[in-house]
Write an enzyme that holds these catalytic residues in place. Structure first.
Site, PDB file in Angstrom:
ATOM      1  N   LYS A   1       0.818  -1.212   0.000  1.00 20.48           N
ATOM      2  CA  LYS A   1       0.000   0.000   0.000  1.00 20.48           C
ATOM      3  C   LYS A   1       0.856   1.267   0.000  1.00 20.48           C
ATOM      4  O   LYS A   1       1.764   1.409   0.823  1.00 20.48           O
ATOM      5  CB  LYS A   1      -0.912  -0.005   1.248  1.00 20.48           C
ATOM      6  CG  LYS A   1      -2.003  -1.067   1.181  1.00 20.48           C
ATOM      7  CD  LYS A   1      -2.956  -0.713   0.057  1.00 20.48           C
ATOM      8  CE  LYS A   1      -4.112  -1.673  -0.075  1.00 20.48           C
ATOM      9  NZ  LYS A   1      -4.892  -1.391  -1.303  1.00 20.48           N
ATOM     10  N   THR A  29       2.659   6.493   2.414  1.00 19.44           N
ATOM     11  CA  THR A  29       3.781   7.257   1.843  1.00 19.44           C
ATOM     12  C   THR A  29       3.271   8.565   1.241  1.00 19.44           C
ATOM     13  O   THR A  29       3.839   9.635   1.453  1.00 19.44           O
ATOM     14  CB  THR A  29       4.499   6.414   0.775  1.00 19.44           C
ATOM     15  OG1 THR A  29       5.000   5.246   1.402  1.00 19.44           O
ATOM     16  CG2 THR A  29       5.645   7.176   0.127  1.00 19.44           C
ATOM     17  N   CYS A  69      33.301  -1.978  32.524  1.00 19.43           N
ATOM     18  CA  CYS A  69      32.929  -0.883  33.425  1.00 19.43           C
ATOM     19  C   CYS A  69      32.339  -1.456  34.728  1.00 19.43           C
ATOM     20  O   CYS A  69      33.087  -2.006  35.512  1.00 19.43           O
ATOM     21  CB  CYS A  69      32.019   0.116  32.717  1.00 19.43           C
ATOM     22  SG  CYS A  69      32.197   1.767  33.402  1.00 19.43           S
ATOM     23  N   MET A 129      33.647  -4.826  35.310  1.00 22.99           N
ATOM     24  CA  MET A 129      35.001  -4.908  35.857  1.00 22.99           C
ATOM     25  C   MET A 129      34.958  -4.630  37.362  1.00 22.99           C
ATOM     26  O   MET A 129      35.589  -5.318  38.164  1.00 22.99           O
ATOM     27  CB  MET A 129      35.906  -3.890  35.150  1.00 22.99           C
ATOM     28  CG  MET A 129      37.290  -3.748  35.735  1.00 22.99           C
ATOM     29  SD  MET A 129      37.405  -2.274  36.775  1.00 22.99           S
ATOM     30  CE  MET A 129      39.144  -2.011  36.888  1.00 22.99           C
ATOM     31  N   HIS A 189      35.054   1.577  27.960  1.00 18.24           N
ATOM     32  CA  HIS A 189      34.062   0.923  27.100  1.00 18.24           C
ATOM     33  C   HIS A 189      34.652   0.602  25.725  1.00 18.24           C
ATOM     34  O   HIS A 189      34.522   1.410  24.797  1.00 18.24           O
ATOM     35  CB  HIS A 189      32.844   1.821  26.920  1.00 18.24           C
ATOM     36  CG  HIS A 189      32.035   1.974  28.156  1.00 18.24           C
ATOM     37  ND1 HIS A 189      30.946   1.185  28.436  1.00 18.24           N
ATOM     38  CD2 HIS A 189      32.174   2.817  29.207  1.00 18.24           C
ATOM     39  CE1 HIS A 189      30.435   1.543  29.601  1.00 18.24           C
ATOM     40  NE2 HIS A 189      31.162   2.530  30.089  1.00 18.24           N
ATOM     41  N   GLU A 230      33.545  -1.316  23.578  1.00 16.52           N
ATOM     42  CA  GLU A 230      32.489  -1.523  22.570  1.00 16.52           C
ATOM     43  C   GLU A 230      32.209  -0.275  21.737  1.00 16.52           C
ATOM     44  O   GLU A 230      31.703  -0.386  20.621  1.00 16.52           O
ATOM     45  CB  GLU A 230      31.209  -2.045  23.248  1.00 16.52           C
ATOM     46  CG  GLU A 230      30.430  -1.045  24.096  1.00 16.52           C
ATOM     47  CD  GLU A 230      30.917  -0.930  25.545  1.00 16.52           C
ATOM     48  OE1 GLU A 230      32.082  -1.275  25.810  1.00 16.52           O
ATOM     49  OE2 GLU A 230      30.140  -0.468  26.398  1.00 16.52           O
TER      50      GLU A 230
HETATM   51  N1  GLN Z   1      28.148   2.760  37.878  1.00 20.15           N
HETATM   52  C1  GLN Z   1      29.564   2.631  37.650  1.00 20.15           C
HETATM   53  C2  GLN Z   1      30.288   3.965  37.780  1.00 20.15           C
HETATM   54  O1  GLN Z   1      29.676   5.015  37.664  1.00 20.15           O
HETATM   55  C3  GLN Z   1      29.847   1.978  36.314  1.00 20.15           C
HETATM   56  C4  GLN Z   1      29.399   2.799  35.150  1.00 20.15           C
HETATM   57  C5  GLN Z   1      29.316   2.006  33.872  1.00 20.15           C
HETATM   58  O2  GLN Z   1      29.260   0.780  33.874  1.00 20.15           O
HETATM   59  N2  GLN Z   1      29.237   2.701  32.750  1.00 20.15           N
HETATM   60  O3  GLN Z   1      31.459   3.994  37.978  1.00 20.15           O
END
Ligand code: GLN
Length: 538
Positions: free
Chosen positions: A190, A194, A384, A387, A510, A512
């Site tokens: 359809k 659009t 983060c 860890m 991070h 990622e």
């Molecule tokens: N809450 C934790 C801090 O502020 C880890 C933050 C996170 O994982 N981005 O240090």
């Protein structure tokens, strides 16, 4: 040489979630393949100054740039596809626009005039769009407008586009992304939604040059002609965007549909004869033809949300492809992990990743998952908060620090192995005040991670307030949890690694955010490799 940028606007109609970000990123990839330099910007119509204060239920993952901007997750797609870092200038919200205009008004900069949406807000939007072009670094600036045309919130943005088109003529083009739904009962695609959404744009004075139609089924010539006729575009400018198996297919689908060629034509740009996207094709081939398969348990508290860990799941794809391995992700809710459920939840995974996060919900489940990985020698990666939980677990279960914790969760713990950074103690505003963006980190040349990076001084992006408490450093190192990555200026622990374990790494930053198709992140590549090797040795 300073480049003169041309501007491409990407708007959306009919519904949200059509994949404007992926279309923008795919177009960037194709233009890059033809030798142009491109950047992508996202304009978000909400009032938050940035998405940093939004919880993942509202907005999915918060992506962090090199310069420490907390941004929309689409910027992650832009970087992963284009392999070009973005910055604060690449994500602008209504909140930021108004904040600037109001600051100017308070300073008296408007010299007594009435401050209005037009021209003051629209001028500020135009200024933010032009900033990237004025760097002289780009041939094209692609600006994606969040939301859907017709929304009250997006009016000033569409008005800014209208003005820029008028001012820039052929140095500018508008791509409108819409949905062409298939009605099973009628057995037809359809076009009416659009037509309506283009009409909404026309009411606001903007005629799209190119219409990208998101669809579950192929568009017939007939449908293309109909859309072209009703929406005042050439039939060649009606582009099909069919549902794809993977987002990484989209650049090639757009190449087939000649989206890049249409953009070059509309902006009066000479069309290079060739395109080089062989590396992308190679990535895609490896993605589709894996030689092995592993399952990683991703432990977090937002696992029911598709987008909460977007950059992590994409990094697993990149790290998997580098190892010719399909990485299946088993999402595990940390609140569901307890002494009795743990074997059932983690027994079938080949590796465990504990995700970043804030606050205490589900924290004990994360710590249990880490104990499981440490004791059973399952490859482990903590990011983060992940860890920090590894440090807490080691403190409690190896060093015997009863009730060791992070002061984020338990301010009166007798063993604050993770503690708030000095600079964070008196923070009043929560927005934009964490340790954010890229910081250097020096690696121990004897470490496993050094072998992956193959350089001593690395740089990674951060987003946190708490850190490893240095008063415990000696004890941890002595008993096998090695602090192998340090931020030299403030002597902060950035990476921990366990001895006598196949692969147990925790990072305060991070990784990622930095993994791209062209440059898969070494830690994700190394983690997957360790999982494959470990699985073989069992
Ligand atoms: N809450 C934790 C801090 O502020 C880890 C933050 C996170 O994982 N981005 O240090």
């Amino acid at each position: 040489m300073m480049k003169t940028a041309k501007y491409i606007f990407v708007t959306g109609g009919v519904t949200s979630s059509l994949g404007k970000g992926i279309i923008s990123a795919s177009l960037a990839k194709l233009l890059q393949g033809r030798g142009f330099s491109v950047t992508i910007q996202k304009l978000d119509p909400y009032i938050n100054v940035d998405p940093g204060t939004l919880n993942p239920y509202e907005h999915g993952e918060c992506y962090v740039t090199e310069d420490g901007a907390e941004t929309d997750l689409d910027l992650g797609h832009y970087e992963r596809f284009s392999n070009t870092p973005t910055s604060q200038a690449n994500n602008v919200t209504t909140g930021r626009i108004y904040q600037h205009v109001i600051d100017m008004e308070r300073k008296g900069e408007y010299l007594g005039t009435t401050v209005q949406v037009i021209p003051h807000i629209t001028d500020e939007i135009k200024r933010r769009i032009s900033l990237l072009g004025q760097t002289g670094n780009f041939d094209f600036v692609i600006t994606e407008i969040g939301g859907t045309v017709g929304d009250i919130e997006s009016f000033p943005f569409v008005e800014a586009i209208r003005q820029m088109r008028w001012e820039m003529g052929q140095n500018c083009a508008v791509i409108h992304l819409t949905l062409v739904p298939y009605l099973a009962a009628a057995g037809e695609l359809k076009t009416k939604p659009t037509q309506h959404s283009v009409k909404t744009m026309l009411e606001q004075g903007v005629q799209p040059d190119i219409i990208v139609c998101r669809t579950e089924r192929h568009l017939s010539e007939n449908i293309r002609t109909k859309i072209a006729q009703f929406c005042n575009v050439e039939p060649m400018s009606v582009i099909e965007s069919i549902d794809a198996e993977s987002i990484y297919d989209v650049p090639l689908l757009m190449l087939e549909e000649r989206l890049d060629i249409e953009v070059l034509k509309k902006t009066n740009t000479p069309i290079p004869d060739t395109i080089d996207i062989s590396k992308w094709e190679n990535f895609l081939f490896r993605l589709k033809n894996p030689k092995s398969e592993v399952t990683v348990g991703l432990v977090g508290k937002y696992v029911e949300l598709k987008d909460a860990y977007k950059s992590i799941t994409e990094s697993f794809i990149h790290g998997g492809v580098a190892n010719e391995c399909k990485v299946k992700i088993k999402l595990i809710h940390s609140e569901e992990i307890n002494e009795t459920s743990i074997d059932g939840l983690l027994g079938d995974v080949d590796g465990i990743l504990v995700a970043p996060g804030f606050g205490g919900r589900g924290i004990e489940g994360k710590i249990l998952a880490i104990e499981y990985a440490r004791v059973n020698k399952v490859p482990f990666f903590g990011i983060c908060l992940g860890m920090q939980c590894a440090v807490i677990e080691f403190g409690r279960n190896v060093l015997g620090y009863k009730d060791a914790h992070s002061t984020e969760m338990n301010p009166s713990t007798p063993f604050p192995v993770i503690d708030i950074m000095d600079g964070q103690k008196d923070i009043e505003n929560l927005g934009g005040s964490m340790r954010l963006g890229a910081y250097p980190c020096r690696l121990d040349p004897e470490s496993k991670v050094f072998k992956l990076y193959n350089e001593e001084l690395i740089s990674e992006r951060h987003r946190h307030r708490f850190e490893f408490n240095n008063s415990y450093r000696k004890e941890f190192n002595k008993h096998g949890m090695k602090t192998v990555g340090i931020y030299p200026a403030d002597d902060l622990v950035e990476i921990i690694e366990l001895e006598n374990h196949p692969w147990f790494v925790g990072v305060q930053f991070h990784p990622e955010y930095k993994s791209t198709v062209a440059r898969p992140h070494p830690l994700f590549v190394g983690f997957i490799k360790a999982i494959i090797d470990n699985k073989r040795s069992l």
